[in-house]
Design a protein around this motif. Structure first.
Motif, PDB file in Angstrom:
ATOM      1  N   GLY A  55      -1.410  36.956   7.307  1.00  0.00           N
ATOM      2  CA  GLY A  55      -2.234  36.596   6.159  1.00  0.00           C
ATOM      3  C   GLY A  55      -2.376  35.103   5.940  1.00  0.00           C
ATOM      4  N   LEU A  56      -2.157  34.324   6.991  1.00  0.00           N
ATOM      5  CA  LEU A  56      -2.244  32.873   6.864  1.00  0.00           C
ATOM      6  C   LEU A  56      -3.624  32.327   7.216  1.00  0.00           C
ATOM      7  CD1 LEU A  56       1.235  31.902   8.333  1.00  0.00           C
ATOM      8  CD2 LEU A  56       0.561  32.095   5.929  1.00  0.00           C
ATOM      9  N   VAL A  57      -4.338  33.022   8.108  1.00  0.00           N
ATOM     10  CA  VAL A  57      -5.684  32.597   8.489  1.00  0.00           C
ATOM     11  C   VAL A  57      -6.641  33.776   8.388  1.00  0.00           C
ATOM     12  CG1 VAL A  57      -4.888  30.757  10.050  1.00  0.00           C
ATOM     13  CG2 VAL A  57      -5.388  33.016  10.965  1.00  0.00           C
ATOM     14  N   GLU A  58      -7.896  33.442   8.246  1.00  0.00           N
ATOM     15  CA  GLU A  58      -8.966  34.430   8.284  1.00  0.00           C
ATOM     16  C   GLU A  58      -9.931  33.997   9.373  1.00  0.00           C
ATOM     17  OE1 GLU A  58     -10.542  34.309   4.319  1.00  0.00           O
ATOM     18  OE2 GLU A  58      -8.972  35.623   3.554  1.00  0.00           O
ATOM     19  N   SER A  59     -10.535  34.973  10.029  1.00  0.00           N
ATOM     20  CA  SER A  59     -11.474  34.655  11.097  1.00  0.00           C
ATOM     21  C   SER A  59     -12.870  35.144  10.739  1.00  0.00           C
ATOM     22  CB  SER A  59     -11.021  35.278  12.413  1.00  0.00           C
ATOM     23  OG  SER A  59     -11.009  36.690  12.313  1.00  0.00           O
ATOM     24  N   VAL A  60     -13.849  34.413  11.247  1.00  0.00           N
ATOM     25  CA  VAL A  60     -15.250  34.788  11.110  1.00  0.00           C
ATOM     26  C   VAL A  60     -15.815  34.832  12.524  1.00  0.00           C
ATOM     27  CG1 VAL A  60     -17.504  34.095  10.214  1.00  0.00           C
ATOM     28  CG2 VAL A  60     -15.439  33.686   8.860  1.00  0.00           C
ATOM     29  N   ARG A  61     -16.381  35.973  12.872  1.00  0.00           N
ATOM     30  CA  ARG A  61     -16.939  36.135  14.221  1.00  0.00           C
ATOM     31  C   ARG A  61     -18.367  35.627  14.292  1.00  0.00           C
ATOM     32  NH1 ARG A  61     -14.671  41.464  17.041  1.00  0.00           N
ATOM     33  NH2 ARG A  61     -12.559  41.356  16.252  1.00  0.00           N
ATOM     34  N   GLY A  62     -18.817  35.429  15.512  1.00  0.00           N
ATOM     35  CA  GLY A  62     -20.208  35.050  15.735  1.00  0.00           C
ATOM     36  C   GLY A  62     -20.371  33.607  16.147  1.00  0.00           C
ATOM     37  N   ALA A  63     -21.634  33.237  16.342  1.00  0.00           N
ATOM     38  CA  ALA A  63     -21.961  31.896  16.826  1.00  0.00           C
ATOM     39  C   ALA A  63     -21.473  30.805  15.876  1.00  0.00           C
ATOM     40  CB  ALA A  63     -23.463  31.772  17.038  1.00  0.00           C
ATOM     41  N   GLN A  64     -21.501  31.088  14.589  1.00  0.00           N
ATOM     42  CA  GLN A  64     -21.042  30.115  13.597  1.00  0.00           C
ATOM     43  C   GLN A  64     -19.626  30.432  13.128  1.00  0.00           C
ATOM     44  OE1 GLN A  64     -23.012  27.456  12.909  1.00  0.00           O
ATOM     45  NE2 GLN A  64     -24.356  28.349  14.450  1.00  0.00           N
ATOM     46  N   GLY A  65     -18.914  31.194  13.933  1.00  0.00           N
ATOM     47  CA  GLY A  65     -17.585  31.657  13.552  1.00  0.00           C
ATOM     48  C   GLY A  65     -16.499  30.630  13.753  1.00  0.00           C
ATOM     49  N   GLY A  66     -15.318  31.029  13.342  1.00  0.00           N
ATOM     50  CA  GLY A  66     -14.155  30.167  13.479  1.00  0.00           C
ATOM     51  C   GLY A  66     -13.050  30.676  12.577  1.00  0.00           C
ATOM     52  N   TYR A  67     -12.186  29.780  12.176  1.00  0.00           N
ATOM     53  CA  TYR A  67     -11.028  30.128  11.358  1.00  0.00           C
ATOM     54  C   TYR A  67     -10.968  29.256  10.120  1.00  0.00           C
ATOM     55  CZ  TYR A  67      -9.324  32.987  15.170  1.00  0.00           C
ATOM     56  OH  TYR A  67      -9.202  33.961  16.115  1.00  0.00           O
ATOM     57  N   THR A  68     -10.313  29.804   9.121  1.00  0.00           N
ATOM     58  CA  THR A  68     -10.043  29.083   7.894  1.00  0.00           C
ATOM     59  C   THR A  68      -8.696  29.552   7.361  1.00  0.00           C
ATOM     60  OG1 THR A  68     -10.903  28.457   5.729  1.00  0.00           O
ATOM     61  CG2 THR A  68     -11.242  30.737   6.400  1.00  0.00           C
ATOM     62  N   LEU A  69      -8.059  28.735   6.561  1.00  0.00           N
ATOM     63  CA  LEU A  69      -6.818  29.159   5.927  1.00  0.00           C
ATOM     64  C   LEU A  69      -7.128  30.274   4.934  1.00  0.00           C
ATOM     65  CD1 LEU A  69      -4.969  25.802   5.125  1.00  0.00           C
ATOM     66  CD2 LEU A  69      -4.381  27.471   6.887  1.00  0.00           C
ATOM     67  N   ALA A  70      -6.277  31.276   4.886  1.00  0.00           N
ATOM     68  CA  ALA A  70      -6.446  32.384   3.945  1.00  0.00           C
ATOM     69  C   ALA A  70      -5.907  32.024   2.563  1.00  0.00           C
ATOM     70  CB  ALA A  70      -5.747  33.634   4.477  1.00  0.00           C
ATOM     71  N   LEU A  71      -5.106  30.977   2.493  1.00  0.00           N
ATOM     72  CA  LEU A  71      -4.485  30.528   1.255  1.00  0.00           C
ATOM     73  C   LEU A  71      -4.680  29.022   1.120  1.00  0.00           C
ATOM     74  CD1 LEU A  71      -1.072  32.325   1.847  1.00  0.00           C
ATOM     75  CD2 LEU A  71      -2.826  33.058   0.219  1.00  0.00           C
ATOM     76  N   PRO A  72      -4.577  28.495  -0.074  1.00  0.00           N
ATOM     77  CA  PRO A  72      -4.639  27.032  -0.222  1.00  0.00           C
ATOM     78  C   PRO A  72      -3.498  26.369   0.566  1.00  0.00           C
ATOM     79  CG  PRO A  72      -4.824  28.113  -2.363  1.00  0.00           C
ATOM     80  CD  PRO A  72      -4.454  29.178  -1.370  1.00  0.00           C
ATOM     81  N   PRO A  73      -3.730  25.175   1.099  1.00  0.00           N
ATOM     82  CA  PRO A  73      -2.707  24.482   1.892  1.00  0.00           C
ATOM     83  C   PRO A  73      -1.361  24.319   1.178  1.00  0.00           C
ATOM     84  CG  PRO A  73      -4.805  23.374   2.121  1.00  0.00           C
ATOM     85  CD  PRO A  73      -4.987  24.424   1.065  1.00  0.00           C
ATOM     86  N   GLY A  74      -1.366  24.237  -0.127  1.00  0.00           N
ATOM     87  CA  GLY A  74      -0.128  24.098  -0.886  1.00  0.00           C
ATOM     88  C   GLY A  74       0.718  25.355  -0.897  1.00  0.00           C
ATOM     89  N   GLN A  75       0.126  26.484  -0.522  1.00  0.00           N
ATOM     90  CA  GLN A  75       0.851  27.757  -0.503  1.00  0.00           C
ATOM     91  C   GLN A  75       1.309  28.171   0.888  1.00  0.00           C
ATOM     92  OE1 GLN A  75      -1.260  30.871  -2.556  1.00  0.00           O
ATOM     93  NE2 GLN A  75      -1.802  29.527  -4.245  1.00  0.00           N
ATOM     94  N   VAL A  76       0.973  27.384   1.892  1.00  0.00           N
ATOM     95  CA  VAL A  76       1.346  27.707   3.271  1.00  0.00           C
ATOM     96  C   VAL A  76       2.447  26.752   3.714  1.00  0.00           C
ATOM     97  CG1 VAL A  76       0.548  27.985   5.645  1.00  0.00           C
ATOM     98  CG2 VAL A  76      -1.003  28.505   3.744  1.00  0.00           C
ATOM     99  N   THR A  77       3.663  27.276   3.810  1.00  0.00           N
ATOM    100  CA  THR A  77       4.786  26.428   4.218  1.00  0.00           C
ATOM    101  C   THR A  77       4.973  26.455   5.732  1.00  0.00           C
ATOM    102  OG1 THR A  77       6.457  28.160   4.045  1.00  0.00           O
ATOM    103  CG2 THR A  77       5.992  26.858   2.038  1.00  0.00           C
ATOM    104  N   ILE A  78       5.615  25.433   6.230  1.00  0.00           N
ATOM    105  CA  ILE A  78       5.918  25.345   7.652  1.00  0.00           C
ATOM    106  C   ILE A  78       6.818  26.510   8.055  1.00  0.00           C
ATOM    107  CG2 ILE A  78       6.885  23.879   9.480  1.00  0.00           C
ATOM    108  CD1 ILE A  78       4.260  22.858   7.930  1.00  0.00           C
TER     109      ILE A  78
END
Length: 149
Positions: A55-78
């Motif tokens: 649940g840390l990243v979300e993906s978008v498929r397709g030509a304009q696809g890619g990845y994004t964080l699923a949570l704000p950066p402040g909520q994702v710890t190392i």
């Protein structure tokens, strides 16, 4: 001999750092992360699977696809990133739960004189990793690349 984090853990933190830099600006194509951080795109594809499951990243498929964080950066710890791709951090098998150890737990764990030392070291490591968020890395340096050694 020394303890070191595998490339899975290091590269996962680096990839999510890159996503944190672009948080709120849409998806980031995998090839852009690979180029910016000097990591193989094929390897990044493999790393994204457990990161998505956690649940840390979300993906978008397709030509304009890619990845994004699923949570704000402040909520994702190392620590959360590393645990997602590496599993629990433990210096010795006796610190793992029965499920994590897969029948490798030590028979003397309850009477071991050094177990408490290893437990304290692990707690310290986990404390540090769980108290540094991606937002902290972003604040530390926009112009630095992640570790890819």
């Amino acid at each position: 001999m020394f303890m070191k984090l595998s490339t899975k853990g290091r590269y996962s933190v680096t990839a999510l750092y890159e996503l944190a830099l672009h948080y709120g600006k849409g998806v980031v194509p995998l090839h852009a992360i690979a180029a910016s951080q000097g990591i193989s795109e094929h390897y990044l594809e493999q790393l994204m699977v457990p990161l998505r499951r956690a649940g840390l990243v979300e993906s978008v498929r397709g030509a304009q696809g890619g990845y994004t964080l699923a949570l704000p950066p402040g909520q994702v710890t190392i620590g959360r990133i590393i645990t997602a791709v590496e599993g629990p951090i433990a210096l010795v098998d006796c610190l793992l739960t029965d499920a994590e150890a897969r029948d490798q737990s030590c028979e003397r764990a309850g009477n071991c004189v050094t177990r408490q030392i290893w437990e304290e070291v692990c707690e310290s490591i986990n404390s540090v990793l769980n108290n540094i968020a991606l937002s902290d890395l972003v604040q530390r340096g926009h112009h630095r690349a992640g570790c890819n050694q």
